[in-house]
Design a protein around this motif. Structure first.
Motif, PDB file in Angstrom:
ATOM      1  N   ALA A  58     -35.794  17.377   9.252  1.00  0.00           N
ATOM      2  CA  ALA A  58     -35.439  17.754  10.625  1.00  0.00           C
ATOM      3  C   ALA A  58     -35.142  16.516  11.468  1.00  0.00           C
ATOM      4  O   ALA A  58     -34.174  16.505  12.256  1.00  0.00           O
ATOM      5  N   HIS A  59     -35.956  15.479  11.303  1.00  0.00           N
ATOM      6  CA  HIS A  59     -35.756  14.250  12.094  1.00  0.00           C
ATOM      7  C   HIS A  59     -34.411  13.616  11.789  1.00  0.00           C
ATOM      8  O   HIS A  59     -33.675  13.225  12.721  1.00  0.00           O
ATOM      9  N   LEU A 316     -36.213  25.232  12.056  1.00  0.00           N
ATOM     10  CA  LEU A 316     -36.902  25.581  13.305  1.00  0.00           C
ATOM     11  C   LEU A 316     -37.337  24.323  14.055  1.00  0.00           C
ATOM     12  O   LEU A 316     -37.362  24.306  15.293  1.00  0.00           O
ATOM     13  N   ARG A 317     -37.674  23.275  13.323  1.00  0.00           N
ATOM     14  CA  ARG A 317     -38.007  21.997  13.975  1.00  0.00           C
ATOM     15  C   ARG A 317     -36.767  21.389  14.635  1.00  0.00           C
ATOM     16  O   ARG A 317     -36.863  20.749  15.686  1.00  0.00           O
ATOM     17  N   VAL A 318     -35.606  21.579  14.021  1.00  0.00           N
ATOM     18  CA  VAL A 318     -34.362  21.119  14.645  1.00  0.00           C
ATOM     19  C   VAL A 318     -34.131  21.885  15.947  1.00  0.00           C
ATOM     20  O   VAL A 318     -33.713  21.304  16.966  1.00  0.00           O
ATOM     21  N   ALA A 319     -34.420  23.186  15.937  1.00  0.00           N
ATOM     22  CA  ALA A 319     -34.309  23.966  17.175  1.00  0.00           C
ATOM     23  C   ALA A 319     -35.265  23.433  18.233  1.00  0.00           C
ATOM     24  O   ALA A 319     -34.925  23.371  19.428  1.00  0.00           O
ATOM     25  N   THR A 320     -36.462  23.034  17.807  1.00  0.00           N
ATOM     26  CA  THR A 320     -37.418  22.431  18.741  1.00  0.00           C
ATOM     27  C   THR A 320     -36.857  21.160  19.350  1.00  0.00           C
ATOM     28  O   THR A 320     -36.930  20.939  20.567  1.00  0.00           O
ATOM     29  N   ALA A 321     -36.285  20.303  18.490  1.00  0.00           N
ATOM     30  CA  ALA A 321     -35.711  19.046  18.984  1.00  0.00           C
ATOM     31  C   ALA A 321     -34.557  19.309  19.941  1.00  0.00           C
ATOM     32  O   ALA A 321     -34.371  18.582  20.928  1.00  0.00           O
TER      33      ALA A 321
END
Length: 435
Positions: A58-59, A316-321
């Motif tokens: 994701a990072h 979902l972590r990309v959506a968070t970012a």
């Protein structure tokens, strides 16, 4: 002493005293064999490794290094999953739960943690054009696999009937491990290292099939293996739930509890539940217990399955970012979610086909219908996103992000409803043909 009391005494003596016991092999036909607490503890370290890999994926996607991130992630998932499969194969055959087996298992768990520390280095180096392999990662891999070599040699010494295949496994792991180590320490050009890693991975995948066909199989239990894979799938799905919670936390911290936040958390939980439901609609354990020879193809199908589940969490972590940093376009979020969900849905279809030894074309329309919401999510983001970053303060932008998440969750839901309504009859027809 009554017979029941004697049986209880014998059972407690076995479960509570872990002195050295002969490693002569388990009964491959043992019914209702279940996962041990040690195996569950072992799995938790691997879920940690999956979570680290997903977070790094994701990072790097957030930073724009999409291609290198996918390459590093594929390498990480293979390293993590293949080591887990190797131990599961051995434990299914020779878990005697004595002190030496427990100690060797705990040492391997330390190796998983060390490997996890090497994953950020792997992703960063790959983003800079280097090799995904590095010394810290290999040190963790060595700690994970050297105890397994010792365990296979112990089994070879104490199980004469399976000595040749046990020695073959020990040698194969040692040779492969030497190759992984050399790929990390030799000053070779990056393309050569990548080619070497691919050859090593293919060699590791092919070796067990060739060895067991020529030398016979160790006494692994197909039903036990099916349960082990199912439980790791279940635990890995927890990464999707954790990523959903993180996405909603990011949204509520900036805007408080809004209808968008409620829709996202509901969609994320529906996605996790639907993927769980879809996976467990495949009747793995009863079929493998009836036809153990199908286990090899079935287990190899799980390499991309585990990776795809963890990658859904990464999406979902990309959506968070995107919500936190206000720099990511909705299209990138849509692709980060749609690609792993599509991979997982396709692999569930492939796993069913491998397991049932049937390629039922009547499943294809269901597969296509399940993928349509994912295509719609990407197309919608492409047409309306306009490359602009997600801004929670912009109602249009936030609505588009929520719509993408809902469509992705809808895809998994369609898969479940389709299997519940028509998939059952297809499975029964395939079973009748198999008989």
């Amino acid at each position: 002493m009554s017979e029941d009391a004697s049986e209880l005494s014998s059972r407690l003596r076995h479960e509570l005293r872990h002195r050295l016991r002969p490693m002569t092999g388990r009964d491959p036909g043992e019914k209702d064999r279940s996962t041990t607490p040690l195996e569950l503890l072992y799995d938790l370290t691997y879920v940690l490794a999956f979570a680290v890999a997903a977070e790094q994926l994701a990072h790097q996607i957030t930073e724009g290094h999409v291609g290198p991130a996918i390459g590093a992630y594929a390498f990480a998932i293979f390293a993590i999953t293949w080591a887990w499969m190797n131990f599961t194969w051995f434990a299914s055959s020779y878990d005697n739960d004595d002190a030496l087996f427990r100690a060797a298992t705990l040492i391997q768990m330390i190796g998983v943690i060390v490997l996890s520390f090497g994953l950020p280095v792997s992703f960063d180096t790959t983003a800079e054009g280097g090799s995904p392999n590095n010394l810290l990662l290999v040190v963790g891999y060595v700690v994970m696999r050297v105890p397994l070599i010792a365990l296979w040699l112990r089994a070879a010494r104490q199980d004469e009937a399976h000595r040749r295949i046990a020695v073959a496994y020990a040698v194969a792991i040692a040779v492969a491990q030497t190759g992984w180590l050399l790929s990390a320490v030799l000053p070779l050009p990056v393309p050569v290292i990548i080619a070497l890693l691919v050859v090593l991975a293919l060699g590791e995948l092919v070796a067990p099939v060739v060895m067991e066909r020529r030398l016979g199989s160790p006494p692994w239990n197909a039903g036990h293996i099916a349960e082990r894979f199912s439980l790791l799938t279940l635990i890995t799905l927890g990464e999707v739930v954790a990523a959903t919670t993180a996405a909603v936390a990011a949204l509520t911290s900036s805007r408080g509890w809004t209808p968008a936040a409620v829709v996202i958390i509901a969609s994320g939980l529906v996605l996790a539940a639907a993927l769980w439901w879809a996976y467990f609609l495949v009747p793995s354990r009863p079929i493998l217990e009836r036809w153990p020879a199908r286990t090899f193809g079935w287990r190899y199908a799980h390499l991309p399955i585990f990776g795809a589940i963890a990658a859904v969490g990464a999406g979902l972590r990309v959506a968070t970012a995107a919500v936190e940093e206000h720099e990511l376009p909705v299209l990138r979020v849509a692709l980060a979610l749609a690609v792993p969900v599509a991979t997982l849905i396709i692999m569930i279809f492939v796993t069913w086909s491998v397991l049932m030894r049937s390629y039922d074309l009547t499943h294809v329309p269901l597969l296509v219908v399940s993928l349509l919401p994912l295509v719609a999510a990407v197309v919608l983001a492409w047409l309306l996103g306009s490359g602009e970053p997600v801004d929670p303060a912009d109602g249009r932008s936030l609505t588009l992000l929520v719509s993408v998440v809902v469509l992705v969750a809808l895809s998994a839901l369609v898969e479940v409803v389709g299997h519940e309504t028509v998939g059952f009859s297809h499975t029964m027809r395939a079973l009748d043909r198999g008989r």
